[in-house]
Enzyme design. Structure first.
Site, PDB file in Angstrom:
ATOM      1  N   ASP A 156      -5.397  -7.003   5.561  1.00  0.00           N
ATOM      2  CA  ASP A 156      -6.614  -6.293   5.183  1.00  0.00           C
ATOM      3  C   ASP A 156      -7.698  -7.302   4.813  1.00  0.00           C
ATOM      4  OD1 ASP A 156      -8.313  -4.303   4.455  1.00  0.00           O
ATOM      5  OD2 ASP A 156      -7.166  -3.577   2.736  1.00  0.00           O
ATOM      6  N   ASP A 168     -10.969  -8.968   7.305  1.00  0.00           N
ATOM      7  CA  ASP A 168     -12.366  -8.819   6.882  1.00  0.00           C
ATOM      8  C   ASP A 168     -13.074 -10.170   6.831  1.00  0.00           C
ATOM      9  OD1 ASP A 168     -12.272  -6.098   6.690  1.00  0.00           O
ATOM     10  OD2 ASP A 168     -13.139  -6.023   4.678  1.00  0.00           O
ATOM     11  N   TYR A 176       0.824  -1.214   0.000  1.00  0.00           N
ATOM     12  CA  TYR A 176       0.000   0.000   0.000  1.00  0.00           C
ATOM     13  C   TYR A 176       0.858   1.265   0.000  1.00  0.00           C
ATOM     14  CZ  TYR A 176      -4.074  -2.942   0.992  1.00  0.00           C
ATOM     15  OH  TYR A 176      -5.069  -3.890   0.925  1.00  0.00           O
ATOM     16  N   LYS A 181       3.343 -15.226   1.585  1.00  0.00           N
ATOM     17  CA  LYS A 181       3.315 -16.055   0.373  1.00  0.00           C
ATOM     18  C   LYS A 181       4.755 -16.279  -0.067  1.00  0.00           C
ATOM     19  CE  LYS A 181       0.322 -16.880  -2.380  1.00  0.00           C
ATOM     20  NZ  LYS A 181      -0.211 -18.231  -2.733  1.00  0.00           N
ATOM     21  N   ASP A 240      -3.021 -17.819   1.419  1.00  0.00           N
ATOM     22  CA  ASP A 240      -4.218 -18.390   0.783  1.00  0.00           C
ATOM     23  C   ASP A 240      -4.762 -19.561   1.608  1.00  0.00           C
ATOM     24  OD1 ASP A 240      -1.840 -19.650   0.099  1.00  0.00           O
ATOM     25  OD2 ASP A 240      -2.500 -20.276  -1.886  1.00  0.00           O
TER      26      ASP A 240
END
Ligand code: NAD
Length: 369
Positions: A250, A254, A142, A193, A226
């Site tokens: 993020d 959620d 970001y 990852k 994942d």
């Protein structure tokens, strides 16, 4: 009795409605002799834009720097959709996070047994769930440079974001996670990852070395982001503390939020670096939800996420663990008694307004020992 400086920034929409209920809980803390609070109040978001043409004034930023904790409501609303980008409501929150260097975002996902049926997952999967997601908040993709869209001149464009992490950024978020785990279930799951990203390889190496060097007593496991997303909806109770980067955090936080039923139930904390002399951290506490313009002014907002955020301030900024436990037990008691704001309504429950929910929690607190 210890005294702390609080800056209250209610913001827009339902922000002021839910903040009013927090003020009652803060007053209870004072009358009960738990702590005294020097309370300042400021404007942020659309409210600040209307007053000063800015999303937060310099004076309120100075108060935020001086505060022991900032308690933040929510910002935004359709009436400010067309204001200039630099002064849009969200810019106030981003500036607070950046200027106070709040690099650690803590999001607990707790499923109160009384609300297990409000989750989209089956009761036995979520009932009693208590996990903490620690998201790195000031680095990663970001913020990394270059960050741009380039015109390739052949009718094509190229969008570029850069995922970048330095060792110190991974170590400091890792320390927050390991310290939290020691006070909870003593387990950290670190997620990245590393199979496809160099930054993931470094993240994994740094976490492993930090664990070996400083936290060998805590259980550490690594899980690809994942796979972790899949495990969160398959068997979330396997987790205690999850630590991950800005982007994965993020998304995963959620996903975890839906395990608990409603946005109106979710508190959060954002913490800065501990001062080397005093050990104090800059901190901002806010509900995960936004300003909910669709229900603002109707007395329908659930104040539990906001009250839960205040309880996190007591726990993490002031070490008032017993008071925080009492607030969380009071919330649980009120839910067990069947009181519900419309967002968490269940069959046979008693529907209450924002103020009635706040008052019921206060009553449960007064009755608690
Ligand atoms: P939202 O979180 O405000 O609302 C999403 C849905 O959840 C709405 O139906 C709302 O009524 C409901 N909801 C949210 N909080 C609730 C509560 N406490 N009690 C009961 N119901 C609740 O998200 P949105 O609708 O996407 O955004 C509305 C505005 O809020 C936008 O301007 C957005 O930019 C802003 N926003 C701000 C923040 C923040 O201040 N941190 C976060 C998210 C969105």
């Amino acid at each position: 009795m210890a005294s702390y400086n609080l800056l209250l920034l209610p913001g827009d929409g339902i922000g002021p409605e839910v903040m009013a209920e927090v003020e009652k809980v803060a007053a209870w803390c004072q009358t009960t002799g738990i702590a005294t609070f020097e309370i300042e109040r400021g404007l942020v978001g659309g409210a600040a834009y209307e007053a000063h043409g800015q999303s937060i004034s310099e004076a309120d930023m100075a108060l935020a720097h001086a505060a022991d904790a900032v308690i933040f409501g929510a910002v935004g609303g359709p009436q400010w959709d067309s204001v200039p980008y630099e002064v849009r409501p969200e810019a106030g929150l981003l500036r607070l996070r950046k200027d106070l260097a709040l690099f650690a975002n803590l999001r607990p996902a707790i499923c109160y047994p009384a609300l297990a049926d409000a989750s989209s997952l089956k009761r036995d999967i979520v009932e009693g769930l208590d996990i903490m997601i620690v998201r790195e908040l000031t680095g990663g993709v970001y913020f990394g440079e270059p960050k741009q869209i380039i015109d390739l001149g052949n009718g094509q464009k190229r969008g570029i974001d850069t995922q970048v992490y330095d060792t110190y950024e991974i170590e400091r978020i890792g320390r927050v996670a390991f310290e939290l785990a020691r006070k909870r279930g003593n387990k950290v799951t670190s997620s990245e990852k590393r199979n496809v990203m160099r930054s993931g390889v470094l993240w994994n190496e740094v976490m492993t070395a930090l664990h070996k060097r400083e936290y060998p007593d805590v259980k550490l496991e690594h899980m690809l982001a994942d796979a972790l997303g899949m495990q969160l909806v398959r068997w979330p109770k396997q987790f205690d503390v999850i630590v991950t980067d800005n982007l994965f955090g993020d998304m995963l936080s959620d996903v975890a939020s839906m395990l608990t039923g409603s946005l109106g139930m979710l508190p959060s904390a954002s913490l800065g670096e501990a001062d080397s002399k005093t050990g104090k951290r800059k901190a901002l506490y806010e509900p995960v939800h936004g300003s909910a313009p669709d229900i603002a002014g109707k007395g329908m907002a659930n104040p539990i996420a906001m009250i839960g955020s205040f309880s996190m301030a007591l726990r993490y900024s002031f070490g008032l663990v017993e008071a925080a436990d009492r607030i969380e037990t009071a919330i649980s008691d009120v839910l067990n008694a069947g009181l519900r704001t419309p967002d968490i309504k269940t069959e046979g429950a008693t529907m209450v307004s924002t103020v009635e929910m706040g008052e019921a929690i206060l009553k449960a607190l007064e009755a608690s020992k």
